[in-house]
Enzyme design. Structure first.
Site, PDB file in Angstrom:
ATOM      1  N   HIS A   1      -5.045  -5.216  -1.471  1.00 43.78           N
ATOM      2  CA  HIS A   1      -5.688  -5.075  -0.166  1.00 43.78           C
ATOM      3  C   HIS A   1      -6.692  -6.212   0.028  1.00 43.78           C
ATOM      4  CE1 HIS A   1      -3.863  -1.140  -0.604  1.00 43.78           C
ATOM      5  NE2 HIS A   1      -4.169  -0.855   0.643  1.00 43.78           N
TER       6      HIS A   1
ATOM      7  N   GLU B   1      -1.780  -2.452  -7.917  1.00 45.77           N
ATOM      8  CA  GLU B   1      -2.963  -2.747  -7.108  1.00 45.77           C
ATOM      9  C   GLU B   1      -3.442  -1.431  -6.519  1.00 45.77           C
ATOM     10  OE1 GLU B   1      -3.296  -2.524  -3.556  1.00 45.77           O
ATOM     11  OE2 GLU B   1      -1.272  -1.743  -3.243  1.00 45.77           O
TER      12      GLU B   1
ATOM     13  N   SER C   1       0.836  -1.189   0.000  1.00 49.80           N
ATOM     14  CA  SER C   1       0.000   0.000   0.000  1.00 49.80           C
ATOM     15  C   SER C   1       0.876   1.246   0.000  1.00 49.80           C
ATOM     16  CB  SER C   1      -0.966  -0.031   1.188  1.00 49.80           C
ATOM     17  OG  SER C   1      -1.957   0.980   1.079  1.00 49.80           O
TER      18      SER C   1
END
Length: 350
Positions: free
Chosen positions: A320, A249, A144
């Protein structure tokens, strides 16, 4: 829902896509650094846990993080400022950067793991001691917001780091299996999606979508789309994408925002240089207020990727999600867009 707000609300489990020759690929290390492979892990090693991004405001996640790592047979050392506070951040920029620098400097630490993601890692890129990191190469893992650190460390030092679960992530058997095989057992893994059908006639969950058929080889570079594009134009963004495989992502982004960020990659010249493309999961990415007047996620990705005529697929177990694999950032790999596989072509750790 905006990415930062989404991360604050979803809880601990998610705190947190022509063949180039290897001779050519070996030249693709920015800032004239050679690629550095860190040492692997063994039981009894100590992991330094740091908070380079957002703060955690409850005590239980710290307990879970410690128990997660101890269950792997590892010892845990929390950074001096891991429980720090500065607004939504886990301490001031100087504290968070200093904590990370110290973990790489500490000879008793064998690996460094981010406690959580969130936001704020980009604020400390100019405060990291890259010479210390380069001279004390260790496993560094997180995902992230930690993407900013992966890209900067690779750009400035050549160190292979690992886009994978955080200390407070959901460490189920799927995620831990890949982590162990990669970082303990030193395997050249071939990453593939689960194929179980459950009680259905055909597979419903975790399907691969082939965008363009074929195989491609190159170095895996990428991470969170919004964080990656957020540092474009800086000295911490990889300068040479020729022959790389871009993996992406994201979470909580509206589709128009994904379109904008993919456009940025196109206009910045990144997409024209890559040899292959993998999109993992874009969790809770939806049209927002546009509803069905919006492009779909497939339409956005296809718009930018199909014209490149390079092997590409989406749906990989990166992002995630609870079943989150650990991907080496900067390592040579080969993708097969029909199988939806990522095959490592060299050992991830020594």
């Amino acid at each position: 829902m905006q990415r930062r707000k989404f991360i604050q609300n979803i809880g601990i489990g998610s705190l947190a896509f022509p063949l180039a020759s290897f001779t050519e690929i070996d030249k693709i290390v920015s800032t004239n650094n050679s690629v550095i492979i860190p040492q692997g892990l063994k039981e009894g090693d100590t992991v330094g846990v740091v908070s380079p991004s957002s703060a955690i405001f409850e005590t239980e996640p710290y307990e879970i993080a410690k128990e997660n790592l101890e269950a792997m047979g590892l010892k845990v050392k929390f950074g001096d400022f891991v429980k720090g506070r500065y607004g939504h951040l886990a301490g001031t920029d100087e504290e968070r950067a200093g904590e990370l620098n110290e973990m790489f400097r500490d000879e008793n630490i064998q690996a460094v793991m981010a406690l959580r993601g969130g936001s704020g890692a980009a604020r400390i890129l100019d405060k990291l001691d890259y010479e210390t990191i380069k001279n004390n190469p260790k496993i560094f893992i997180g995902y992230s917001d930690i993407t900013a650190l992966h890209l900067a460390i690779y750009e400035k030092t050549g160190l292979v780091s690992f886009h994978g679960p955080l200390a407070v992530s959901t460490w189920n058997s799927f995620s831990f299996d890949y982590f162990k095989r990669l970082l303990f057992d030193k395997e050249k893994i071939t990453f593939t999606n689960p194929t179980d059908k459950g009680d259905n006639l055909v597979q419903i969950e975790n399907r691969i979508r082939t965008i363009r058929e074929g195989e491609a080889s190159g170095r895996l570079i990428g991470g969170n789309l919004s964080v990656l594009t957020g540092i474009m134009g800086s000295e911490y963004f990889p300068t040479d994408w020729e022959g790389n495989i871009l993996y992406l992502e994201d979470v909580g982004e509206q589709i128009y925002a994904v379109d904008r960020m993919m456009s940025q990659l196109q206009l910045g010249g990144v997409l024209d240089k890559i040899s292959g493309f993998v999109f993992g999961k874009c969790t809770s990415c939806n049209p927002g207020g546009s509803g069905y007047g919006s492009l779909t996620m497939e339409e956005v990705i296809d718009h930018y990727i199909k014209p490149l005529n390079i092997p590409a697929f989406s749906g990989a177990m990166i992002g995630h999600i609870d079943d989150n694999v650990t991907i080496p950032n900067g390592l040579k790999a080969k993708i097969n867009a029909i199988k939806g596989s990522i095959e490592l072509l060299e050992n991830p750790v020594k």
